[in-house]
Structure formats: C-alpha cells, structure tokens
Motif scaffolding. Structure first.
Motif, mmCIF file in Angstrom:
data_model
loop_
_atom_site.group_PDB
_atom_site.id
_atom_site.type_symbol
_atom_site.label_atom_id
_atom_site.label_comp_id
_atom_site.label_asym_id
_atom_site.label_seq_id
_atom_site.Cartn_x
_atom_site.Cartn_y
_atom_site.Cartn_z
ATOM 1 N N GLU A 166 29.607 -28.395 -4.230
ATOM 2 C CA GLU A 166 30.396 -27.926 -3.096
ATOM 3 C C GLU A 166 29.588 -27.960 -1.802
ATOM 4 O OE1 GLU A 166 32.636 -23.848 -1.540
ATOM 5 O OE2 GLU A 166 31.808 -23.953 -3.576
ATOM 6 N N MET A 167 28.307 -27.561 -1.884
ATOM 7 C CA MET A 167 27.455 -27.495 -0.700
ATOM 8 C C MET A 167 26.713 -28.811 -0.442
ATOM 9 S SD MET A 167 28.021 -24.414 0.264
ATOM 10 C CE MET A 167 26.770 -24.180 1.500
ATOM 11 N N ARG A 168 26.907 -29.785 -1.324
ATOM 12 C CA ARG A 168 26.232 -31.086 -1.209
ATOM 13 C C ARG A 168 24.720 -30.920 -1.094
ATOM 14 N NH1 ARG A 168 30.296 -34.538 2.796
ATOM 15 N NH2 ARG A 168 32.154 -34.325 1.474
ATOM 16 N N VAL A 169 24.187 -30.094 -1.970
ATOM 17 C CA VAL A 169 22.749 -29.811 -1.988
ATOM 18 C C VAL A 169 21.999 -31.046 -2.493
ATOM 19 C CG1 VAL A 169 20.956 -28.392 -3.060
ATOM 20 C CG2 VAL A 169 23.126 -27.353 -2.345
ATOM 21 N N LEU A 170 20.933 -31.413 -1.815
ATOM 22 C CA LEU A 170 20.091 -32.516 -2.271
ATOM 23 C C LEU A 170 18.969 -32.014 -3.176
ATOM 24 C CD1 LEU A 170 19.741 -34.760 0.927
ATOM 25 C CD2 LEU A 170 21.114 -35.191 -1.117
ATOM 26 N N GLU A 171 18.366 -30.876 -2.824
ATOM 27 C CA GLU A 171 17.285 -30.295 -3.623
ATOM 28 C C GLU A 171 17.906 -29.397 -4.683
ATOM 29 O OE1 GLU A 171 14.828 -29.774 -5.573
ATOM 30 O OE2 GLU A 171 13.613 -30.533 -3.928
ATOM 31 N N ARG A 172 18.081 -29.911 -5.901
ATOM 32 C CA ARG A 172 18.863 -29.208 -6.912
ATOM 33 C C ARG A 172 18.020 -28.462 -7.944
ATOM 34 N NH1 ARG A 172 24.426 -32.838 -7.523
ATOM 35 N NH2 ARG A 172 24.804 -32.889 -5.260
ATOM 36 N N CYS A 173 16.751 -28.287 -7.654
ATOM 37 C CA CYS A 173 15.911 -27.402 -8.453
ATOM 38 C C CYS A 173 15.999 -26.019 -7.815
ATOM 39 C CB CYS A 173 14.466 -27.894 -8.464
ATOM 40 S SG CYS A 173 13.309 -26.759 -9.249
ATOM 41 N N PRO A 174 16.619 -25.045 -8.470
ATOM 42 C CA PRO A 174 16.827 -23.747 -7.809
ATOM 43 C C PRO A 174 15.538 -23.074 -7.375
ATOM 44 C CG PRO A 174 17.351 -23.627 -10.163
ATOM 45 C CD PRO A 174 17.189 -25.069 -9.818
#
Length: 726
Positions: A166-174
């Motif tokens: 939804e947020m189009r996050v590129l860095e997907r390691c929390p």
C-alpha cells in the motif's frame, strides 16, 4: 508469437570500453615481467646472497603468476541491464515461475533471530505473486528461540506485507525500515513490530520459550518437543508457519509459504556444514513446492529492492539464454561499512570487479548469497535439462504443504541417512569437500557446461552485514582461503581440470581465487627480506639511477594504478581503495599464511577447527570505535603477533636505513628501493603502531602481543645477521 516475430528484449549487454586498453596493458606488462624474471634468474648465479636472491625469484614468479591470472578478469568485462517494462508486457504475473527462497542460520546468539526473521520478512514482501513464493528457513542450531522468532514473524507478516504494498515501500526489511522512516503513517505498524521485537528479545534473555508466550495448544505441542533435543542429536523438525492456500493477510490476500526446517542431526554423522543444510533444503523444498527457481540468502542479508526476482527473470525467461543458465548472481553490498571502509569490507574485487570480468566469459562465480539458481542445475547437465520455459507449462501440485503425506516425505529427505549411497554432494546439489561450498559449487557447475549471469542494478538488490573487528575479518578470510585451497589442490583443480572443462580464461579466473594462499609468500618476502638487508646495507635491487630501476618502478606503479582505476570505475573512492590494498597486505601475512599452514597440517593428519559462525552481535563500544575508523585489536591473536612483527621490523629498518644512507655517500641512491619498501609498509602499518603505543581504549593492541612482536622482530634480525654478514 507470430512467425517472423522476434522474442522480446528482456536485457542488454555492453562491453567495457576499457577492453582495448586492458589488452595493450597486458602486452606491455607481460614483456616487462618477462624481462625482470630473466634478469633475476641470471643474477641468481652471481649473487653474494644466493638465499635472498632465490627467495626474491620465487616471490617474483608467484607475483607474475597471480598477475597473469588476474588479467583473465580484464579480458572482456561486460555490464548488463534488465528491462522490467518489457518483462511486464511479455510475461504476465500468472506466467512467472515459482520461486523458493533458502535462508540458513545456525546460532541464535551469534545470529540474532530478530535480524534473521526481518531478513525473511524482506523476501516474503517481494514484489512477486505471493502464491508463487515460498521461503524455507534452515536452522542448523535447532533452536526453539529461532522457531519462536519466526512464528512471531509469520504473525507480523499479515500486517507487514499489505503495508509495504500500500505504501510502496522499497526497503522491506522492517528492522532497517523503522530505523530510517519517520513517516507518521507507519506509526501503527511500527508499534506491532516493537511488540514482536520485545517478545523475541524477552525469550532471548530467558534462554527458552515460556508457556506465557504461547497462544495455542498447537504452540505448546510444538515447543514441548524441544525438551528432549540437543543441537547435535535430534530428529528432523519441519514446521509450516504460513501456507498460501490457507493463510491470508489482514486485507484478505494470500500470504507466501513460510517453512521452518532443522534437519536431523546425529553425533555419529558428518553434516557438511552449510552445504549439507542447503542440500537438505533442496530436497525438502523439492517435496513441498519444487519451484524451478531458487534464491539462496545468508541470514544477515536482506532485500533492498523488491523487484529483484523480476530482474533475475529477465535472464531466466530469455529463450536463448535460459537452456544453459545455472544462476544469476547479484553482488553483495554492505551499507554498514564505515566512511573509509578500514577493513576493506566491501571486497570490491571479489564481489563486483571480478564477477563483471567473468560475466564476459562464462559468467561469475557463485558467492553463496544473493543468487537465483535454476533447480535443474543442481541435478543434471544443461544438455539433459528441460527448458525453464517448458516448466511454466507444467501444473503445480495442489497438495497442501501441511498434508500428512507431504510432511512424511519431507521428514524422510531431511534425515541424516538419506544421502548415504547417493551422489548428493558429488554431482548432485551443493558440492562437498570444501569449506567454501559456494566457490566449489559454482565452479563445478561451470565445468559441467552451465553458464551464469552477473546482475548489478543501479539500486543494490541485497544488503549484507560485515564483521567489524579485525580478528573476525581475518578469521573469515582464513576460512575462505582454506576452502578454496581445498578445491585448488584437488583432482578438480581449476588450473588443470578447469582450463579443460570450462575454458582457459575461466580456469585462470577460478585459479586466482583458489591460489589466494600463494600471496603470503611474496608479501612476507617483500615485507621482511629487503628491510632486513637494508639494516645491514646489503642492496638487493638496482640503484635509483640505474635504468633497470625504472622497469621495476613501472611494474609497481602500473599494477597499483590499474587496480585503482578498476576500483574507481566501480564507484569506489581513493581512501577506500587505500584501505583495500592495505588489507590485501594484512591478509597476506595473516589469513593467507595461517590458512595455508592449517591446510598443510590437515594433510598430515593434524585436526583443524571446523566451521565457525561469525558473530553478528558486537558490544556498543566496539561499534563506536569501528564507526570512528579505529582498528579493533583488543585480544591476543596469532594474527596480531604476525602483524606486529612485520610492522616492527619495517619501522626499525627504516630508521636504521635512513641513518646509514645519510652517513654514506650515494647511500640513498643505492638503497632507494629498499628504503621505499620500508616506508611503504610503515605508512600502511600506522594503525598497528597506534594500537601498540598510543591508544588506551579497549581496542588497543594487548601488551603481550606487542612484547611478543618485538621479541620475534629481534629473532629475525639475529637470523639476518648470519644471512647477510660477510
């Protein structure tokens, strides 16, 4: 596709514009090296110090050999680019191949489960069809702490995956995302992550999973089994944590599959370290999902680009490239290195420069992580393998992962006896026989006729952690050195078997890595012998005014300048290049020396240490010193004694040599090369002198190491007295 239509262009390749200059340089340097070796050989018979001349000749021969094999990387370097927009038009999502991801961990205290689970979450959140994605985690430590962390991660994934999309996050390691993001829209998901992290950290502090943290009878049943387990003796443990056919995220979309595996261990069976764990994953995933593409990742690595799988598919789905393509290797990138990368942690030549050179031949070597493999390449040769494009027409099994039949078969293939009497580890799966299973496996795949591709996109696809203490860095390098030497001196040696099975240039490329140990001889000789001779005013090289001096100077400067050009062309900096070349010298008298010695002892039956997991956890003060650019010593280590000894010999020799040259007419001209070599080592050794005599913090050189280094330097001077005295 209609007759006459061309297949879509999914990727392009461009040759490096420096190729003509590289080849001219090879010709000029080859001539200069041959001339110097010829002169060195004939001067051997008239030398007043034949021992020193023989050592210098041996060193020059080894340097010439390593220079020659290095030029194979410069023969045809290439750069590739992927066209994701073309892939999207040519291959819809439902036609993309299934993907299995393998992540290996072994020790929850050296490899924190919160970090490992965050790495897994970064690939669960790939921009890839979730019903085509399965993540398999191998825990060779059989730790209930690790399993608990992944159970929590599975629950968090229900919120994290839809948030990323939804947020189009590129860095997907929390773990990384929440360290850098201050977006107020992430507040709610951040609270969920913090709760998960607190629960995992609480379990780590207690050292066990308490009943108060288990939320169902099924959880209690799972963890009750651990009471009878030990790390070295336990049956296979397989736990399906997420199943795409049944588990949904909070938006009602299916989640990827997530499976925890701890293969069977027995103290009476040899388990082949990481290679054995990966082969168990190959078999278990083959039973459960059997995806045609496999991504292998280290537990300290996370995805930085969610479209990385699609980039790999630009090569696997190319009808011309696909039949012979074994793997697509992404470079390792290290965002945690300090400003000047004091330990040369980027290892740019291994992870970026050399793979680009091999890519213009048969493809890069496999470096153990960040690599997408064709499953077929682990089982058969390319000539007998069906095309991946044919696999796309096959229907996948609808049998649930958690079905009794699937789990029974998965437990069977994860047992320690399963490989007995089979070709696993020899011609099937990851290859055994070396601590560097990645180097060995990639090399053997190339020997069987497979090819590979180096994929280096503008945005780094994967980020890794690095050791931040010098002892850990050198220990890791020693392990690699020992592993590649095991292959180089086997019946499959790249210099004999490789040049015939792959190609002459590829054989040289693999020989460069396989013969790392040889660097210790010329580095030690040039780091000690001219300096000891300088103390006794014995010239070993031409005078500064002699025309032969310019030939030596040309070879030294051209080698260093070309290395600098390669480094800068890969977006490095001068200061990081300086750190890299300094670490090459340091490794030469530590990792390479001790790795070669350990191999020799192993050959005569003296047992050597096994595989040691590098700790990913460091005290805060160590981290602060590293970020400040300070070398970390702090412990008594044979590596540091070796470093200290060479540093002290060069410091004493430079001081004595300068004093003697100043008193003697023409002294500087006569001893210029030896004075320069001493000065060069002294400049590179400044962090060692600082740690020995100036620093007061916990990372300083231990007094015992300093004393031993000075004592050994004195012993070397005593030996030199008998060698050089007339």
């Amino acid at each position: 596709m209609r007759n006459g239509d061309h297949p879509p262009v999914l990727h392009t390749l461009n040759e490096d514009p420096l190729i003509p200059l590289n080849r001219i340089h090879i010709l000029l340097c080859s001539t200069a090296i041959a001339t110097v070796l010829h002169r060195r050989l004939f001067s051997l018979f008239s030398s007043p110090t034949p021992i020193s001349s023989s050592l210098l000749l041996l060193s020059d021969l080894l340097l010439a050999f390593m220079w020659a094999v290095t030029q194979a990387f410069r023969w045809r370097p290439v750069r590739r680019r992927e066209h994701l927009e073309t892939l999207a038009l040519a291959v819809p999502d439902h036609r993309l191949p299934n993907l299995d991801v393998f992540i290996c961990t072994a020790d929850p205290y050296k490899e924190p489960p919160i970090s490992v689970s965050s790495a897994a979450l970064s690939v669960l959140a790939f921009d890839y069809p979730t019903d085509k994605l399965s993540v398999f985690v191998s825990d060779d430590g059989c730790s209930d702490l690790t399993l608990f962390a992944f159970m929590e991660a599975a629950r968090f994934a229900r919120h994290w995956l839809p948030f990323c999309k939804e947020m189009r996050v590129l860095e997907r390691c929390p773990e990384v995302f929440f360290q850098s993001s201050h977006d107020p829209r992430s507040h709610e998901i951040k609270l969920l992550y913090q709760r998960m992290k607190e629960k995992i950290e609480s379990v780590m502090e207690k050292g066990q999973v308490g009943d108060d943290l288990l939320i169902s009878e099924e959880d209690h049943a799972v963890f009750n089994k651990w009471k009878s387990f030990t790390c070295s003796n336990h049956p296979p443990v397989i736990q399906v944590l997420l199943e795409s056919s049944r588990d949904m995220d909070i938006m009602g979309n299916p989640l990827p599959n997530l499976v925890y595996l701890s293969r069977e261990k027995s103290s009476t069976s040899f388990h082949h370290f990481k290679a054995g764990a990966l082969n168990a994953l190959l078999r278990v995933s083959g039973v459960m999902s059997n995806a045609p593409i496999i991504l292998t990742m280290d537990c300290d690595m996370h995805c930085n680009d969610p479209v990385a799988p699609r980039r790999a598919m630009c090569y696997f789905l190319d009808p011309e490239l696909s039949p012979n393509l074994a793997y697509v290797q992404f470079p390792q990138r290290f965002p945690g290195v300090n400003k000047n990368d004091i330990y040369g942690g980027e290892i740019m030549r291994l992870y970026q420069i050399n793979p680009r050179g091999m890519d213009g031949l048969k493809g890069p070597n496999y470096v153990g992580t960040g690599c997408f493999h064709s499953r077929h390449s682990f089982y058969r040769s390319p000539s007998s393998s069906p095309s991946l494009l044919c696999d796309l027409n096959e229907q996948t099994s609808d049998t649930p992962f958690s079905s009794e039949a699937i789990l029974r078969k998965a437990h069977e293939v994860a047992s320690c006896q399963y490989e007995n009497g089979t070709k696993w580890g020899s011609t099937i799966g990851m290859r055994y026989g070396s601590l560097s299973e990645d180097y060995h496996t990639g090399y053997r795949l190339h020997c069987e006729g497979w090819e590979s591709v180096f994929c280096d996109p503008e945005r780094p696809a994967f980020f890794c952690n690095i050791p931040i203490t010098l002892n850990d860095v050198l220990s890791q390098n020693k392990r690699w050195c020992l592993g590649v030497l095991e292959v180089f001196l086997s019946k499959h040696s790249p210099i004999t078997f490789g040049v015939k099975k792959v190609s002459f240039l590829m054989g040289l490329c693999y020989s460069y890595d396989g013969f790392w140990t040889s660097w210790c001889i010329p580095i030690l000789v040039y780091g000690l012998l001219p300096q000891l001779a300088l103390t006794y005013q014995i010239p070993l090289f031409p005078k500064g005014s002699d025309p032969w001096f310019y030939l030596h100077a040309y070879l030294f400067l051209s080698a260093y300048c070309q290395d600098l050009i390669d480094f800068l062309a890969s977006k490095g900096t001068f200061q990081r290049w300086w750190s890299d070349q300094r670490m090459w010298l340091i490794r030469g008298i530590t990792s390479y020396l001790f790795g070669g010695a350990q191999f020799a002892l192993k050959q005569i039956g003296i047992p050597a240490p096994g595989f040691n997991v590098t700790s990913k956890v460091m005290p805060d003060e160590v981290t602060r010193r590293y970020e400040a650019g300070m070398f970390e010593f702090g412990i008594v280590s044979p590596f540091f004694v070796s470093l200290g000894t060479v540093a002290m010999v060069n410091l004493f020799s430079f001081i004595i040599g300068m004093a003697n040259a100043a008193r003697k007419e023409g002294g500087f001209d006569e001893m210029f090369v030896q004075l320069f070599l001493s000065a060069f080592v002294v400049v590179n050794s400044w962090p060692i002198y600082e740690a020995m005599f100036l620093r007061k913090d916990g990372g300083r050189m231990p007094r015992r190491v300093t004393t031993m280094s000075i004592l050994l330097a004195g012993i070397l001077y005593s030996i030199a007295y008998f060698l050089f005295s007339e």
